[in-house]
Design an enzyme around this catalytic site. Structure first.
Site, PDB file in Angstrom:
ATOM      1  N   GLU A  37     -55.574  24.610 -11.187  1.00  0.00           N
ATOM      2  CA  GLU A  37     -54.217  24.963 -11.672  1.00  0.00           C
ATOM      3  C   GLU A  37     -53.213  23.845 -11.391  1.00  0.00           C
ATOM      4  OE1 GLU A  37     -54.116  27.110 -13.679  1.00  0.00           O
ATOM      5  OE2 GLU A  37     -55.929  28.210 -13.153  1.00  0.00           O
TER       6      GLU A  37
HETATM    7  C1  LIG Z   1     -64.240  25.936  -8.768  1.00  0.00           C
HETATM    8  C2  LIG Z   1     -63.444  25.435  -9.919  1.00  0.00           C
HETATM    9  C3  LIG Z   1     -62.978  26.328 -10.869  1.00  0.00           C
HETATM   10  C4  LIG Z   1     -62.263  25.867 -11.970  1.00  0.00           C
HETATM   11  N1  LIG Z   1     -61.901  26.751 -12.954  1.00  0.00           N
HETATM   12  C5  LIG Z   1     -61.397  26.268 -14.120  1.00  0.00           C
HETATM   13  C6  LIG Z   1     -61.229  27.125 -15.252  1.00  0.00           C
HETATM   14  O1  LIG Z   1     -61.481  28.325 -15.188  1.00  0.00           O
HETATM   15  N2  LIG Z   1     -60.780  26.575 -16.408  1.00  0.00           N
HETATM   16  C7  LIG Z   1     -60.483  25.248 -16.522  1.00  0.00           C
HETATM   17  O2  LIG Z   1     -60.090  24.799 -17.593  1.00  0.00           O
HETATM   18  N3  LIG Z   1     -60.641  24.396 -15.459  1.00  0.00           N
HETATM   19  C8  LIG Z   1     -61.083  24.887 -14.272  1.00  0.00           C
HETATM   20  N4  LIG Z   1     -61.279  24.037 -13.208  1.00  0.00           N
HETATM   21  C9  LIG Z   1     -60.894  22.635 -13.340  1.00  0.00           C
HETATM   22  C10 LIG Z   1     -59.668  22.253 -12.528  1.00  0.00           C
HETATM   23  O3  LIG Z   1     -58.515  22.839 -13.080  1.00  0.00           O
HETATM   24  C11 LIG Z   1     -59.605  20.722 -12.464  1.00  0.00           C
HETATM   25  O4  LIG Z   1     -60.617  20.312 -11.557  1.00  0.00           O
HETATM   26  C12 LIG Z   1     -58.250  20.204 -12.048  1.00  0.00           C
HETATM   27  O5  LIG Z   1     -57.341  20.400 -13.097  1.00  0.00           O
HETATM   28  C13 LIG Z   1     -58.256  18.717 -11.680  1.00  0.00           C
HETATM   29  O6  LIG Z   1     -58.859  17.953 -12.681  1.00  0.00           O
HETATM   30  P1  LIG Z   1     -60.023  16.923 -12.296  1.00  0.00           P
HETATM   31  O7  LIG Z   1     -60.999  17.652 -11.456  1.00  0.00           O
HETATM   32  O8  LIG Z   1     -60.517  16.292 -13.537  1.00  0.00           O
HETATM   33  O9  LIG Z   1     -59.305  15.845 -11.386  1.00  0.00           O
HETATM   34  P2  LIG Z   1     -58.496  14.554 -11.911  1.00  0.00           P
HETATM   35  O10 LIG Z   1     -57.493  14.972 -12.925  1.00  0.00           O
HETATM   36  O11 LIG Z   1     -59.438  13.484 -12.272  1.00  0.00           O
HETATM   37  O12 LIG Z   1     -57.726  14.124 -10.580  1.00  0.00           O
HETATM   38  C14 LIG Z   1     -58.344  13.381  -9.521  1.00  0.00           C
HETATM   39  C15 LIG Z   1     -57.276  13.003  -8.495  1.00  0.00           C
HETATM   40  O13 LIG Z   1     -56.302  12.155  -9.123  1.00  0.00           O
HETATM   41  C16 LIG Z   1     -55.000  12.670  -8.919  1.00  0.00           C
HETATM   42  N5  LIG Z   1     -54.161  12.361 -10.091  1.00  0.00           N
HETATM   43  C17 LIG Z   1     -54.490  12.414 -11.393  1.00  0.00           C
HETATM   44  N6  LIG Z   1     -53.444  12.041 -12.149  1.00  0.00           N
HETATM   45  C18 LIG Z   1     -52.435  11.773 -11.315  1.00  0.00           C
HETATM   46  C19 LIG Z   1     -51.083  11.332 -11.461  1.00  0.00           C
HETATM   47  N7  LIG Z   1     -50.540  11.130 -12.672  1.00  0.00           N
HETATM   48  N8  LIG Z   1     -50.320  11.145 -10.364  1.00  0.00           N
HETATM   49  C20 LIG Z   1     -50.822  11.370  -9.135  1.00  0.00           C
HETATM   50  N9  LIG Z   1     -52.090  11.777  -8.920  1.00  0.00           N
HETATM   51  C21 LIG Z   1     -52.883  11.977 -10.000  1.00  0.00           C
HETATM   52  C22 LIG Z   1     -55.181  14.163  -8.736  1.00  0.00           C
HETATM   53  O14 LIG Z   1     -54.086  14.745  -8.011  1.00  0.00           O
HETATM   54  C23 LIG Z   1     -56.490  14.193  -7.959  1.00  0.00           C
HETATM   55  O15 LIG Z   1     -56.234  14.012  -6.597  1.00  0.00           O
HETATM   56  C24 LIG Z   1     -61.963  24.487 -12.086  1.00  0.00           C
HETATM   57  C25 LIG Z   1     -62.426  23.590 -11.119  1.00  0.00           C
HETATM   58  C26 LIG Z   1     -63.177  24.045 -10.063  1.00  0.00           C
HETATM   59  C27 LIG Z   1     -63.731  23.044  -9.090  1.00  0.00           C
END
Ligand SMILES: Cc1cc2nc3c(=O)[nH]c(=O)nc-3n(C[C@H](O)[C@H](O)[C@H](O)COP(=O)(O)OP(=O)(O)OC[C@H]3O[C@@H](n4cnc5c(N)ncnc54)[C@H](O)[C@@H]3O)c2cc1C
Length: 598
Positions: free
Chosen positions: A440
Site C-alpha cells: 500500500e
Molecule cells: C505479501 C505481499 C502482498 C501484496 N499484495 C498485493 C496485492 O494484493 N495487490 C497488489 O497489486 N500488490 C500487492 N503487493 C505488492 C506491493 O504493493 C509492492 O511490493 C509495493 O507497492 C512496493 O513495490 P515493489 O515491491 O516493486 O518495490 P519498489 O517499488 O521497487 O521499491 C523498492 C524500494 O525503493 C524505494 N523507492 C521506490 N521509488 C522511490 C522514490 N521515488 N523515492 C524514494 N524511494 C523510492 C521504495 O520505498 C522501496 O524501499 C503485495 C506485496 C507483498 C510482499
C-alpha cells in the site's frame, strides 16, 4: 502463544470518552440509527467472533501456510469455514449503503471490526479485506448493472476479490504498468498480462473471485494518465447471477514469504481474460485512489492490530516470568525470583508498546470518524474532514506501521530467547507485521506524498489545518495547571513541525532532492506530534475522570502514566528527526552509485 482478548475497554475509551462517538454518529445524516446500544452490540459481536473463530487460525495459518498445486491454492485448515461464517454473520456488508445491499452503518465501524479481526489473524483477515476491493471500486465507479451483478455475492461472502496492480517491473511506479486491454465488439475487453503479489488471487474459500485490475487500453497514453480499471471475474457471471465459463485468469504460482503465510500471494496470468471497464477509459486511477486511501488506513490498522497482540503477549509474560531480583529488594519474596515486570527496563519496553498501541488506536479511530464525515456530512465539516485526511492518511500509514516494527520487536525482546522460538508466537507477529511498511505504498512513498503533494504543493495549507488544531487545544488548556506537563512540550513540538516544513520547502525550491532527503524524517516528526496531540487529549480525559468518583480509577491512572511516558520518552524523538531532516541532501547524494562499495 498469546491468547487474544479484544481490548474493548480501551476501544470504548477512545470511542466514547475521547471522540464522543455518540454525538458524532447522531450528527451525521443517515447514521442516526447507530445508537450507543447498537455500537456496543457491533463491538461485542466482533470481539467474540475475533476471539472464538479467528484467533485459533493465527497459528495454523503460519504452520500450514498455503499450498499450490496445478493452478489451485489450498488455504490452511479452518480458513474456509471462518470465511463462510463471516459472510453469513453479515460482517462483510456492515458499512455498505442499504441501497447497495449493505447494512448502512458508517465506515468507521468497519475499521473497529478490522482491528479485532486483524489482531486475531492478519493473514486470514486479508481475504475479507481484499474482497472489499471490488466492492469499493464498484461503489465509487461501477454502473448500476455491475453493482447488481457483483455486489450481492461479494457482500454475502459467497465471492471474494482482489486488487491487481503490481507487475514484476512495476511496484511503487504504477505508471510503468504494461498489462493490456483490447476492446471487444460487445463492449467488454480482453485483458492480457501478468500481475504479481496478488493477495488472494487464487484460494479455496469462495465460489468466485472478482479481480479489480489496472490495465492500459490500446492506444492509451503512457504513464498514469493511461490507466483504466477493470473488473475481471474468475468465472464469468450470467444475467441471473449464475456462474458461467472459466475466465483465463489463472494463478501461475504462489510466493514463499517471510510472514502472512496463510494469505496466498499469487502470480496471476491474464491470457485474454474478459474484463469489464469500471468508469471511463484512462481514468482508472481516480477510482483506484479511493480504494488506495481506504487501504492505506487499513494498513495503518495492521500496525495497530499486530502491536496490540504483541503487547498482550508481552504483558502476560512479563507478569509471570521470574528472573533476578528487583534492584530495590525482592518483590516476590516467596518465589525464587521476581517477575521481570519489576525491572525498569522491562517497564520501558512495555510502556513503549502501550504508548504506541493506544496512541495509534486514538489516531486511526479519530481519522476513521473523519472518513464518516466525508461520506455523511456536507459543507465546511466535510471539507475540513477531507483536508485532515489528505494530510494525515500518509502520516498514519507510515508512522503506525513503522512504530509497529518497534512494538512487535519489543514483544520478542521481553520474552528473551523464548520470543525467538516459534512456539510462543512473538516471532510470527514480527514476521506477519513486517510487510505493513512496504505494501500500500512503502514508507518512502508515503513520506514523499506527505512532504511533496500534501505540504509543498498546498503551500503548507493542509499542514496549517492540523497545527492550528493542536495550537487551539494548547491555548484552551493554557490555564489548566495539571495539563502543563503535556501542553508545553506539545506546543514546542508543533512549532518545530511548522518550522521544519518551512525549512524543507525553502531548500526544495533550490534542489528537489532536498524533499526526498528530508521526507521520511519529516513523516516521523509528524507522527510524533500528532500522537502527542492525541495523548494530551487522552490525558485530559483521564484527569477529568479521576477528579470524579469512578469505579475505574486504575484504568485512568494507567492512561495518565502512559501519557507521561509518551511525553517524557517518546515525543523527544522528534528532535532527532528534525536534526536529521535538516542535514539535507548533500551528504546523501555525494557518493557515486559505484563508490558505495568497491
Ligand atoms: C505479501 C505481499 C502482498 C501484496 N499484495 C498485493 C496485492 O494484493 N495487490 C497488489 O497489486 N500488490 C500487492 N503487493 C505488492 C506491493 O504493493 C509492492 O511490493 C509495493 O507497492 C512496493 O513495490 P515493489 O515491491 O516493486 O518495490 P519498489 O517499488 O521497487 O521499491 C523498492 C524500494 O525503493 C524505494 N523507492 C521506490 N521509488 C522511490 C522514490 N521515488 N523515492 C524514494 N524511494 C523510492 C521504495 O520505498 C522501496 O524501499 C503485495 C506485496 C507483498 C510482499
Amino acid at each position: 502463544m498469546p491468547t487474544y482478548r479484544a481490548p474493548l475497554r480501551d476501544i470504548r475509551f477512545v470511542l466514547d470518552e475521547l471522540l464522543d462517538s455518540h454525538h458524532h454518529y447522531a450528527s451525521l445524516s443517515g447514521c442516526e440509527r447507530l445508537d450507543p446500544e447498537l455500537q456496543d452490540d457491533v463491538l461485542r459481536g466482533a470481539a467474540q467472533f475475533a476471539e472464538e473463530v479467528i484467533a485459533p487460525l493465527f497459528r495454523v495459518g503460519d504452520e500450514q501456510g498455503c499450498r499450490f498445486r496445478d493452478g489451485e491454492v489450498k488455504t490452511p485448515d479452518g480458513f474456509e469455514t471462518a470465511f463462510k461464517l463471516y459472510g453469513e454473520a453479515g460482517w462483510q456488508a456492515l458499512t455498505v449503503p442499504v441501497a447497495d445491499g449493505g447494512q448502512g452503518l458508517p465506515p468507521s465501524l468497519g475499521q473497529f471490526v478490522a482491528e479485532m479481526i486483524g489482531s486475531a489473524s492478519w493473514a486470514w483477515s486479508m481475504y475479507p479485506g481484499l474482497a472489499l476491493a471490488p466492492v469499493t471500486c464498484l461503489l465509487h465507479g461501477g454502473s448500476e448493472e455491475q453493482k447488481r451483478t457483483y455486489l450481492p455475492k461479494l457482500l454475502s461472502g459467497q465471492w471474494a476479490g482482489t486488487m491487481c496492480l503490481t507487475e514484476s517491473h512495476c511496484g511503487s511506479d504504477v505508471g510503468l504498468l504494461r498489462t493490456r486491454a483490447t476492446r471487444n465488439s460487445d463492449g467488454s475487453y480482453s485483458i492480457t498480462g501478468t500481475k504479481i503479489f496478488v493477495s488472494g488471487g487464487e484460494q479455496d474459500l469462495s465460489d468466485n473471485i472478482i479481480h479489480t485490475l489496472l490495465a492500459r487500453v490500446e492506444g492509451a497514453p503512457a504513464g498514469t494518465k493511461g490507466l483504466s480499471l477493470f473488473v475481471v471475474p474468475k468465472f464469468l457471471v450470467g444475467e441471473d447471477g449464475s456462474l458461467g465459463a472459466r475466465n483465463p485468469a489463472h494463478c501461475g504460482s504462489i510466493e514463499k514469504k517471510m510472514g502472512l503465510k496463510g494469505s496466498a500471494t499469487c502470480v496471476m496470468n491474464f491470457d485474454g481474460a474478459t474484463g469489464f471497464l469500471i468508469g471511463e477509459e484512462n481514468r482508472g486511477l481516480e477510482v483506484m485512489f479511493k480504494l488506495m486511501n481506504t487501504a492505506r488506513l487499513g494498513t495503518a490498522m495492521q500496525g495497530l492490530a499486530l502491536g496490540e497482540i504483541a503487547f498482550q503477549g508481552a504483558l502476560e509474560y512479563a507478569r509471570e516470568r521470574l528472573q533476578m531480583r528487583s534492584l530495590t529488594g525482592p518483590k516476590n519474596p516467596e518465589g525464587e525470583a521476581d517477575p521481570i515486570i519489576v525491572h525498569p527496563d522491562v517497564r520501558r519496553m512495555l510502556l513503549t508498546q502501550k504508548a504506541f498501541v493506544e496512541g495509534n488506536r486514538a489516531l486511526i479511530y479519530w481519522l476513521a470518524h473523519r472518513v464518516d464525515e466525508v461520506a455523511h456530512a456536507d459543507g465546511e465539516r466535510r471539507q475540513h474532514a477531507a483536508d485532515l485526511l489528505e494530510l494525515l492518511t500518509p502520516v498514519a500509514k507510515a508512522f503506525c506501521t513503522e512504530n509497529a516494527q518497534e512494538v512487535t520487536n519489543l514483544g520478542v525482546q521481553i520474552y528473551g530467547g523464548h520470543g525467538y522460538i516459534s512456539d510462543n508466537g512473538m516471532e510470527q507477529i514480527v514476521r506477519d507485521g513486517r510487510i505493513s511498511t512496504v505494501y500500500e505504498g512503502t514508507t518512502g512513498i508515503q513520506a514523499l506524498d506527505l512532504i511533496g503533494r500534501k505540504v509543498l504543493a498546498t503551500g503548507g495549507a493542509l499542514l496549517r489545518n492540523v497545527t492550528q488544531l493542536v495550537d487551539e487545544f494548547c491555548e484552551e488548556q493554557r490555564g489548566n495547571a495539571a495539563m502543563q506537563e503535556f501542553i508545553v512540550p506539545l506546543a514546542a513540538a508543533n512549532r518545530s513541525w511548522d518550522r521544519l516544513a518551512d525549512d524543507i520547502s525553502t531548500k526544495a525550491t533550490r534542489n528537489l532532492d532536498e524533499l526526498g532527503a528530508a521526507s521520511v524524517d519529516f513523516a516521523f516528526h509528524s507522527g510524533y506530534v500528532v500522537l502527542g496531540y492525541l495523548w494530551a487529549r487522552m490525558a485530559l480525559v483521564a484527569q477529568r475522570a479521576l477528579a470524579t468518583e469512578s469505579a475505574d480509577d486504575d484504568f485512568y491512572r494507567a492512561k495518565l502514566v502512559t501519557a507521561r511516558f509518551y511525553f517524557q520518552r517518546l515525543l523527544p524523538r522528534h528532535l532527532a528527526h528534525a536534526a536529521a531532516a535538516r542535514a539535507g541532501a548533500a551528504g546523501l547524494m555525494e557518493l557515486d552509485a559505484a563508490a558505495f562499495a568497491p
